[in-house]
Design an enzyme around this catalytic site. Structure first.
Site, PDB file in Angstrom:
ATOM      1  N   SER A   2      -7.512   1.292   1.760  1.00  0.00           N
ATOM      2  CA  SER A   2      -8.156   2.557   2.072  1.00  0.00           C
ATOM      3  C   SER A   2      -8.073   3.447   0.846  1.00  0.00           C
ATOM      4  O   SER A   2      -7.055   3.485   0.177  1.00  0.00           O
ATOM      5  CB  SER A   2      -7.449   3.213   3.259  1.00  0.00           C
ATOM      6  OG  SER A   2      -7.942   4.509   3.482  1.00  0.00           O
ATOM      7  N   HIS A 309       2.915   4.066   1.221  1.00  0.00           N
ATOM      8  CA  HIS A 309       2.428   4.655   2.469  1.00  0.00           C
ATOM      9  C   HIS A 309       3.587   5.029   3.398  1.00  0.00           C
ATOM     10  O   HIS A 309       3.520   4.812   4.616  1.00  0.00           O
ATOM     11  CB  HIS A 309       1.474   3.681   3.183  1.00  0.00           C
ATOM     12  CG  HIS A 309       0.166   3.487   2.475  1.00  0.00           C
ATOM     13  ND1 HIS A 309      -0.907   4.338   2.636  1.00  0.00           N
ATOM     14  CD2 HIS A 309      -0.232   2.537   1.589  1.00  0.00           C
ATOM     15  CE1 HIS A 309      -1.927   3.916   1.890  1.00  0.00           C
ATOM     16  NE2 HIS A 309      -1.540   2.826   1.239  1.00  0.00           N
ATOM     17  N   ASP A 372       0.103  -2.692   0.274  1.00  0.00           N
ATOM     18  CA  ASP A 372      -0.986  -2.224  -0.576  1.00  0.00           C
ATOM     19  C   ASP A 372      -0.669  -0.878  -1.212  1.00  0.00           C
ATOM     20  O   ASP A 372       0.185  -0.131  -0.745  1.00  0.00           O
ATOM     21  CB  ASP A 372      -2.261  -2.093   0.263  1.00  0.00           C
ATOM     22  CG  ASP A 372      -2.119  -1.002   1.303  1.00  0.00           C
ATOM     23  OD1 ASP A 372      -1.104  -1.005   2.015  1.00  0.00           O
ATOM     24  OD2 ASP A 372      -3.010  -0.136   1.410  1.00  0.00           O
ATOM     25  N   GLU A 373      -1.364  -0.565  -2.257  1.00  0.00           N
ATOM     26  CA  GLU A 373      -1.427   0.763  -2.867  1.00  0.00           C
ATOM     27  C   GLU A 373      -0.064   1.404  -3.150  1.00  0.00           C
ATOM     28  O   GLU A 373       0.109   2.609  -3.002  1.00  0.00           O
ATOM     29  CB  GLU A 373      -2.288   1.684  -1.995  1.00  0.00           C
ATOM     30  CG  GLU A 373      -3.719   1.195  -1.892  1.00  0.00           C
ATOM     31  CD  GLU A 373      -4.572   1.944  -0.894  1.00  0.00           C
ATOM     32  OE1 GLU A 373      -5.802   1.974  -1.087  1.00  0.00           O
ATOM     33  OE2 GLU A 373      -4.036   2.491   0.089  1.00  0.00           O
ATOM     34  N   ALA A 374       0.894   0.590  -3.563  1.00  0.00           N
ATOM     35  CA  ALA A 374       2.198   1.130  -3.984  1.00  0.00           C
ATOM     36  C   ALA A 374       2.122   1.457  -5.464  1.00  0.00           C
ATOM     37  O   ALA A 374       2.804   0.858  -6.304  1.00  0.00           O
ATOM     38  CB  ALA A 374       3.306   0.118  -3.690  1.00  0.00           C
TER      39      ALA A 374
END
Length: 573
Positions: A2, A309, A372-374
């Site tokens: 996202s 997140h 994800d997205e770390a």
């Protein structure tokens, strides 16, 4: 997974404005439909009213819709979605449902028989009693292996009876959904309407192409209560999808109770995007979702997103923050700024506690660890984190499932990567597959249900592009990624992120009609893939959704019939 989306559309009024099936809804329409649903004015996804349920068997003051002898079926045997693997129509062999029709089921098939009766009684007004003893002219459900695998079924319709067989209860459940679609759209009505209630004659032998067919609902960005989740389960079951992935944690909210860390929900669950009240599931709430899904042969896949997140968790327990400073609650939509410290033992104690409790509540095989997205975590530290967490999942008795960013980590037996990229080449994923990983396909530009249908759609993101029905349908999960063999692809899943999806009506608008398109990719043989035939069968679903009071996007790519909700049957005086 996202990214920062486009601006949210303005909120509309909250009055009970029904969706107009002849035009595209506005944001105001969607808000009004949500209010109508909340007030119990529309039907649930499985065809029963959102308010009080009608009696299962008609009483003296309730009309009985009877089939007229000699009438023909109005639905063709192959007009099922997803399209079956094998269809052999038998002209002239239709079977009418009448006041005398009995559903016969041996004890092991009783649950499926009860489900069939529950789905058909409200609209038909027929008693359809479920009986163990065989009866002439019955609809018979039986557990018997037709050689079609663990989810396959065989349906035989003749003038003298109907027989549905499967090797497992799941197969019977899928067959029940096919039976439902073989009756006219009026069968979705919560109150009696005229038939004819006639099943088309012939044989269907059916089984899925992929074992993993699912959708994801993000309940972290905006919280959705148990009833909303159950409604999504009904939509999945209708189209033979068998996994519901719940995105339970994110920066904006923590949605599942953890007894050993109670502030995760008490503090972390009290926010959502835009500053609303948030919410969370108690352990009993979660058990209810899992149980309801299992009854409909849908496996719940819980996701605890790690190590990024995690702002909601850090807000609840500041000592988990890398700098030890408790952050403020976050109600925006940016990503990638929060993380658990991979180099602290407290992190792994926390992860073990949380994953252990969630695993104990979840009978399904998968535990999704996000990944994800770390963006704030260096690559080597990230790999160490995943290497430590994967054995924790295994020790809890589950199989690791994670977004494809976990691919570089060491292989864990059976682990599954969920690919959400938009390119057909990913050497890191291909390497993980060579080391034993399997893949669930969720390419964002094909499967992300939060993407707008067109640039003018009233709800949704646009960072992965617009996705109307044909784009969702015209691709092959088994052939999408280079250097990933078809046998390594477990199936596909369609995520619905909810930064700007705020109501049940908006959920359904985003799901339909793309969810059936993706369901057909997951279920039907590749050689049945045909856009022209699919769009015709999809168009026939529109009146069903309208009859049930479910809103949807009237894509101009689909030849929808003129809206025609069946009129209620008038009781005889």
């Amino acid at each position: 997974m996202s990214t920062t989306p486009s601006p949210a559309p303005p909120a509309g009024p909250t009055g009970p404005v029904p969706l107009d099936a002849t035009r595209e809804p506005t944001a105001a329409d969607l808000a009004g439909s949500a209010a109508a649903l909340a007030a119990g004015q529309l039907a649930t996804a499985d065809g029963t009213p959102a308010g009080p349920q009608p009696a299962a068997v008609p009483g003296p003051d309730r009309a009985v819709a009877t089939a007229v002898p000699g009438r023909r079926a109005t639905v063709a045997l192959g007009d099922v979605l997803p399209v079956p693997a094998s269809v052999r129509p038998e002209p002239g062999a239709d079977f009418p449902l009448t006041v005398d029709t009995v559903i016969h089921a041996e004890p092991a098939a009783r649950a499926a028989a009860d489900r069939l009766a529950t789905l058909l009684r409200p609209a038909t007004g027929l008693p359809l009693p479920v009986a163990v003893a065989p009866a002439a002219g019955a609809i018979t459900l039986a557990l018997a292996d037709p050689g079609l695998g663990p989810e396959g079924y065989r349906l035989d319709v003749t003038p003298t009876g109907v027989r549905l067989t499967a090797a497992t209860p799941a197969g019977l459940g899928h067959g029940v959904q096919t039976l439902r679609q073989l009756l006219p759209a009026g069968v979705e009505s919560p109150t009696p309407v005229d038939g004819p209630w006639v099943l088309p004659g012939g044989t269907i032998a059916d089984h899925p192409r992929f074992g993993y067919r699912g959708a994801m609902l993000d309940v972290a960005r905006h919280f959705f209560g148990v009833d909303e989740v159950l409604r999504v389960v009904d939509h999945l079951a209708r189209y033979k999808l068998n996994h519901l992935h719940l995105h339970l944690t994110d920066d904006q909210g923590w949605r599942i109770a953890v007894e050993s860390w109670p502030r995760l929900t008490e503090v972390g669950g009290a926010t959502q995007v835009g500053g609303g009240p948030g919410g969370w599931y108690t352990r009993d709430d979660y058990r209810r979702i899992v149980r309801y899904a299992a009854e409909r042969h849908v496996t719940v896949v819980p996701e605890i997103d790690l190590p990024g997140h995690t702002n909601a968790a850090l807000t609840a327990y500041g000592r988990l923050a890398p700098d030890g400073v408790t952050p403020s609650p976050y109600t925006g939509t940016e990503v990638g700024f929060s993380y658990l410290d991979p180099d602290r033992e407290l992190t792994y104690s926390f992860v073990a506690d949380v994953l252990g409790e969630v695993a104990a509540l979840t009978p399904g095989p998968y535990l999704h660890i996000g990944g994800d997205e770390a963006f704030k975590v260096p690559a080597d530290a990230y790999a160490r984190f995943v290497d430590r967490v994967q054995p924790i999942v295994a020790d809890a008795g589950k199989t690791v499932l994670g977004w494809h960013q976990i691919a570089p980590a060491a292989h864990s037996p059976g682990r599954v990567l969920q690919y959400w990229g938009t390119t057909a080449t990913d050497p890191v994923v291909a390497d993980a597959v060579r080391r034993g990983a399997r893949v669930v396909m969720s390419p964002a530009d094909r499967t992300y249900l939060d993407m707008r249908y067109t640039p003018e759609s009233p709800v949704g993101h646009d960072w992965a592009g617009a996705i109307d029905v044909r784009r969702a349908y015209d691709w092959d999960p088994a052939g999408y990624l280079d250097d990933v063999p078809a046998e390594a692809v477990l199936g596909l899943a369609a995520p619905l992120w909810t930064e700007y999806v705020t109501s049940r009506a908006e959920i359904e608008y985003m799901l339909l009609p793309r969810l059936p398109a993706l369901a057909e990719l997951g279920w039907s043989p590749r050689d049945t893939h045909d856009w022209a035939a699919f769009r015709r069968r999809l168009a026939a679903q529109g009146p069903r959704w309208e009859t049930a009071g479910t809103g949807y996007h009237r894509s101009p790519e689909v030849p929808w019939p003129v809206a025609a909700v069946p009129a209620p049957r008038v009781p005889e005086s």
